[in-house]
Design a protein around this motif. Sequence first.
Motif, PDB file in Angstrom:
ATOM      1  N   GLY A 161       0.809  -1.206   0.000  1.00 47.94           N
ATOM      2  CA  GLY A 161       0.000   0.000   0.000  1.00 47.94           C
ATOM      3  C   GLY A 161       0.840   1.252   0.000  1.00 47.94           C
ATOM      4  N   GLU A 162       0.349   2.259  -0.709  1.00 49.31           N
ATOM      5  CA  GLU A 162       1.043   3.535  -0.787  1.00 49.31           C
ATOM      6  C   GLU A 162       0.829   4.316   0.506  1.00 49.31           C
ATOM      7  OE1 GLU A 162       1.414   6.341  -4.480  1.00 49.31           O
ATOM      8  OE2 GLU A 162      -0.371   6.926  -3.362  1.00 49.31           O
ATOM      9  N   GLU A 163       1.932   4.855   1.057  1.00 46.72           N
ATOM     10  CA  GLU A 163       1.881   5.626   2.316  1.00 46.72           C
ATOM     11  C   GLU A 163       1.100   4.852   3.372  1.00 46.72           C
ATOM     12  OE1 GLU A 163       2.094  10.141   0.486  1.00 46.72           O
ATOM     13  OE2 GLU A 163       0.147   9.151   0.573  1.00 46.72           O
ATOM     14  N   ASN A 164       1.510   3.623   3.574  1.00 51.19           N
ATOM     15  CA  ASN A 164       0.729   2.712   4.404  1.00 51.19           C
ATOM     16  C   ASN A 164       0.880   3.022   5.880  1.00 51.19           C
ATOM     17  OD1 ASN A 164       0.456  -0.272   5.774  1.00 51.19           O
ATOM     18  ND2 ASN A 164      -0.904   0.010   4.029  1.00 51.19           N
ATOM     19  N   GLY A 165      -0.240   3.006   6.583  1.00 50.55           N
ATOM     20  CA  GLY A 165      -0.273   3.245   8.019  1.00 50.55           C
ATOM     21  C   GLY A 165      -0.831   4.622   8.345  1.00 50.55           C
ATOM     22  N   PRO A 166      -1.432   4.771   9.540  1.00 52.59           N
ATOM     23  CA  PRO A 166      -1.999   6.064   9.935  1.00 52.59           C
ATOM     24  C   PRO A 166      -0.929   7.151  10.034  1.00 52.59           C
ATOM     25  CG  PRO A 166      -2.739   4.297  11.390  1.00 52.59           C
ATOM     26  CD  PRO A 166      -1.642   3.735  10.563  1.00 52.59           C
ATOM     27  N   HIS A 167      -1.365   8.385   9.793  1.00 51.89           N
ATOM     28  CA  HIS A 167      -0.514   9.572   9.948  1.00 51.89           C
ATOM     29  C   HIS A 167      -1.421  10.677  10.452  1.00 51.89           C
ATOM     30  CE1 HIS A 167       2.517  12.635   9.062  1.00 51.89           C
ATOM     31  NE2 HIS A 167       3.376  11.671   8.695  1.00 51.89           N
ATOM     32  N   ASN A 168      -0.844  11.768  10.909  1.00 53.62           N
ATOM     33  CA  ASN A 168      -1.703  12.830  11.445  1.00 53.62           C
ATOM     34  C   ASN A 168      -2.629  13.427  10.385  1.00 53.62           C
ATOM     35  OD1 ASN A 168       0.111  14.415   9.982  1.00 53.62           O
ATOM     36  ND2 ASN A 168       1.276  15.028  11.792  1.00 53.62           N
ATOM     37  N   LEU A 216       6.660  -2.540   0.977  1.00 51.34           N
ATOM     38  CA  LEU A 216       5.749  -1.642   1.700  1.00 51.34           C
ATOM     39  C   LEU A 216       6.165  -0.207   1.454  1.00 51.34           C
ATOM     40  CD1 LEU A 216       3.394  -1.450   3.814  1.00 51.34           C
ATOM     41  CD2 LEU A 216       5.183  -1.355   5.564  1.00 51.34           C
ATOM     42  N   HIS A 217       5.263   0.571   0.876  1.00 50.40           N
ATOM     43  CA  HIS A 217       5.524   1.983   0.610  1.00 50.40           C
ATOM     44  C   HIS A 217       5.408   2.786   1.907  1.00 50.40           C
ATOM     45  CE1 HIS A 217       4.739   6.037  -1.190  1.00 50.40           C
ATOM     46  NE2 HIS A 217       5.519   5.582  -2.161  1.00 50.40           N
ATOM     47  N   THR A 218       6.306   3.741   2.080  1.00 51.44           N
ATOM     48  CA  THR A 218       6.389   4.477   3.347  1.00 51.44           C
ATOM     49  C   THR A 218       5.784   5.867   3.248  1.00 51.44           C
ATOM     50  OG1 THR A 218       8.504   5.577   2.908  1.00 51.44           O
ATOM     51  CG2 THR A 218       8.598   3.306   3.733  1.00 51.44           C
ATOM     52  N   HIS A 219       5.546   6.448   4.429  1.00 46.99           N
ATOM     53  CA  HIS A 219       5.313   7.880   4.493  1.00 46.99           C
ATOM     54  C   HIS A 219       6.636   8.593   4.226  1.00 46.99           C
ATOM     55  CE1 HIS A 219       1.114   7.968   5.671  1.00 46.99           C
ATOM     56  NE2 HIS A 219       1.341   6.945   6.480  1.00 46.99           N
ATOM     57  N   VAL A 257      -6.665   7.180   9.827  1.00 45.72           N
ATOM     58  CA  VAL A 257      -7.221   5.830   9.841  1.00 45.72           C
ATOM     59  C   VAL A 257      -6.395   4.964   8.896  1.00 45.72           C
ATOM     60  CG1 VAL A 257      -9.244   4.411   9.406  1.00 45.72           C
ATOM     61  CG2 VAL A 257      -9.526   6.713  10.340  1.00 45.72           C
ATOM     62  N   GLY A 258      -5.824   3.880   9.419  1.00 50.34           N
ATOM     63  CA  GLY A 258      -4.989   3.035   8.581  1.00 50.34           C
ATOM     64  C   GLY A 258      -4.814   1.652   9.173  1.00 50.34           C
ATOM     65  N   GLN A 259      -4.115   0.815   8.460  1.00 51.09           N
ATOM     66  CA  GLN A 259      -3.893  -0.550   8.917  1.00 51.09           C
ATOM     67  C   GLN A 259      -2.920  -0.599  10.093  1.00 51.09           C
ATOM     68  OE1 GLN A 259      -2.879  -2.313   4.934  1.00 51.09           O
ATOM     69  NE2 GLN A 259      -4.330  -3.906   5.562  1.00 51.09           N
ATOM     70  N   THR A 260      -3.154  -1.550  10.973  1.00 50.88           N
ATOM     71  CA  THR A 260      -2.241  -1.798  12.080  1.00 50.88           C
ATOM     72  C   THR A 260      -1.080  -2.660  11.599  1.00 50.88           C
ATOM     73  OG1 THR A 260      -3.314  -3.845  12.783  1.00 50.88           O
ATOM     74  CG2 THR A 260      -4.215  -1.770  13.659  1.00 50.88           C
TER      75      THR A 260
END
Length: 609
Positions: free
Chosen positions: A345-352, A382-385, A356-359
Amino acid sequence: MKYPAFLLLALFAFSCQTATKSDISIQGELKQWHKVTLLINGPETSEYAAENPFLDYKLDVTFKNGTDSYTVPGFYAADGQAGETSAREGAIWKVHFRPNAPGTWSYTVSFLNGKNIAILDGNVSGEPVGAHGTEGTFEIGASDKTGADFRAHGRIVNGGKGYFKIQGADELWIKNGADSPENFLAYEDFDQTYRFSLKNEVREGEADPKKGLHAYEAHISDWKEGDPTWQDGKGKGIIGAVNYLHSAGLNSIYMLTMNILGDGKDVWPYSDHNERYRFDCSKLDQWEVVLDHMESLGMMAHFVLQETENEVLLDNGYTDVQRRVYLRELVARFGHHLGVSWNLGEENGPHNWTPVGQTHQQKLDMAAYLRNLQSWPGNIVLHTHSDDEYQDKYLEPMLGAGAIDGPSMQIANPVRVHERIRYWVEASEGVGERWVVCMDEIGPHWMGVMPDADDPKHDTVRNHCLWGSLMAGGAGVEWYFGYRYAHNDLALEDFRSRENWWVQSTLATRFMKQFPLEEMSCLDELVDAPGAYCLAREGETYLVYLPAGTDVAKLRLNQSVAMNVRWFNPRSGGELQQGSIASINGNGLQALGTPPSDPDMDWVVVIQP
C-alpha cells in the motif's frame, strides 16, 4: 486480433497434453518461462450470478516436474476472450503458469464448489465440479526469446543480499522505473474505466473528475506494427507508452490496482465501482495484454494494492473475505508474470493527516496471505510515508519479521535520500535479513522530478536522489512527478516530458550493474570530501561519487594495494576516462586527483586494482 471461443479451443487441442477428460485445452508456447494457460470448460455462469464465481468456486492446479511442485490459483474468465468481446458470462476458467524448467510437466486439477470456498484456508471440502481430478502432462522446451524479454532469463526475485536477481542465475537486476502516473491503468481504452467522485471541489493533488482519463496520445506513434491491441485497435496509446519507456532504458512501472476513495478514483478491478466481491473479466483481460507486452520488453509490474486513503476500505483493514478475494484474483491473473513486485500500500499506516490506517498486525496478515497464494518466490514491499518519524514507526517492527522483502521508500527531502536509504540497508542487514531497499518516490510532494522544460539538467535529483540512493546500497529507483507541473503524477500524457532525466537514470543504473554490489558496502567515511558518497569492497573496488564543486578528494586505503583511478561522467556517460592521477598505492589518505574535464561538475571515480 479476435478469435471466437470455439476456434481458440480447437487451436490448442493439439498440445502435448494427456488428459483423462476432454474439457481442458492448453494455450500458449510450451517453452521454459513462457505463459502456459489451461483453458477449462467449467460451470456456465456470469460475473453477476447469484452463486458468485469469484467466491463460491475454487480452482487450483498443481504442476510438477521432478521435485518441483507449484499449486497455482485459477480464475473465472467469462467466455475466454472477454478482453475482445466484453463478455460478462460464459463457461471458461483459466490457470496461468510459468514452467521454470524444460521437460515433462504433469498437472492435477482441483475444482470445487461451496460457499466462500475460494478464500478458505487449507484443504477444504466442497462439491467437485467440471474438470476436478483431471490429470495430464505436457512437454516444455527451451525458450527462444532473447534480449530484455524476461522469458529469455527467468523470474526477478529477492537475491537475499539487498538486490533483485534473476532466479537461478548470478545476474543482478537493478530497478529503473516510472513512479508516475500512479494511476497508469486509468486508461480510456480499458472497459468500465472512468473517474468516480461525489465531490464538488477537488483538492490540489487529486484528479479532476471533469477531466478525461489517460489517452497517452503522444505515444500512439510509438506503437509498432505487430504490437498488441484489443477490440479493433484499442490500446495503441498505452502500448506505445510502454514501448517508449523501454526504449529510454526503463524496466519498471508503478501502478495502483485500486484507488477508490484515493487521489485518482479511476482504477479498480471490480465489476463496478461499488462492488467488492466480483471482478470485471474484460477489463482485467485488457490489463493482461499490457502486462504481457511489458514482460516481452523486460519491464516489471510494480502493483500497488491500495492507497493510504483506502487501506481500510476492505474488511476495515483486516484480511477477511473482501481482501482475500481481491488478492486471490490479482495473483491468479497476474502473479505468473516474471517481473512483479507487490506493494502492500502507498503511504501505508496512519498519519496525522490520514489518521485511519492498517495496524502492524493487519499488514503482517495481508503480507502472509499474499505470500501463501504464490508457490514461487514473490517480491512483497511496503511503501512508506515521507518523514523519518512515521517511516521508523512502521518499518522498525518489520525488521527481521520476514513479512516484506523491503521498503518502497518515499522521502520528502531530496538531501536526506542517501542517509535514509543507508539507514534501512544497514538496519536490515543488522538483523540478518538484508532488505531490497528502493527509492520509489522523492519529494517535495508537489514537485518530484520536474519536466525537462523546467529543469533541463536535473542536477539536484541526480546528485541527492539518484546517486545518493544507489551509492547507499539502494536496489533501484522509480521517479515521481509531483502535481504542480505539466505532465504530473495523475495527469501525465507524455513520458518524453522527462526524456533528459531518463537518460541520466538509465546511465546510472546500467553503470552500477557491472560491479559486485552484493559484496560492497556504503563507506562514505573513507572519503575526505564534503558530500561525497562511497560504495566499496575494501581492497578490491571503490566507487566514489563527488558532487559538483569538489576541490580535492582523498580516499583512505587500509592496505597497500596498487589501484587504478578512472572517472565516469554521470551526466552523459561514455567510457571510463583518466584524470590527473592514473593510480594510487599505499596506506592512508590518497589523493584522487582531478577529473578529465568539467572540474566544477559531479563525477564518479572508479578505483580498482
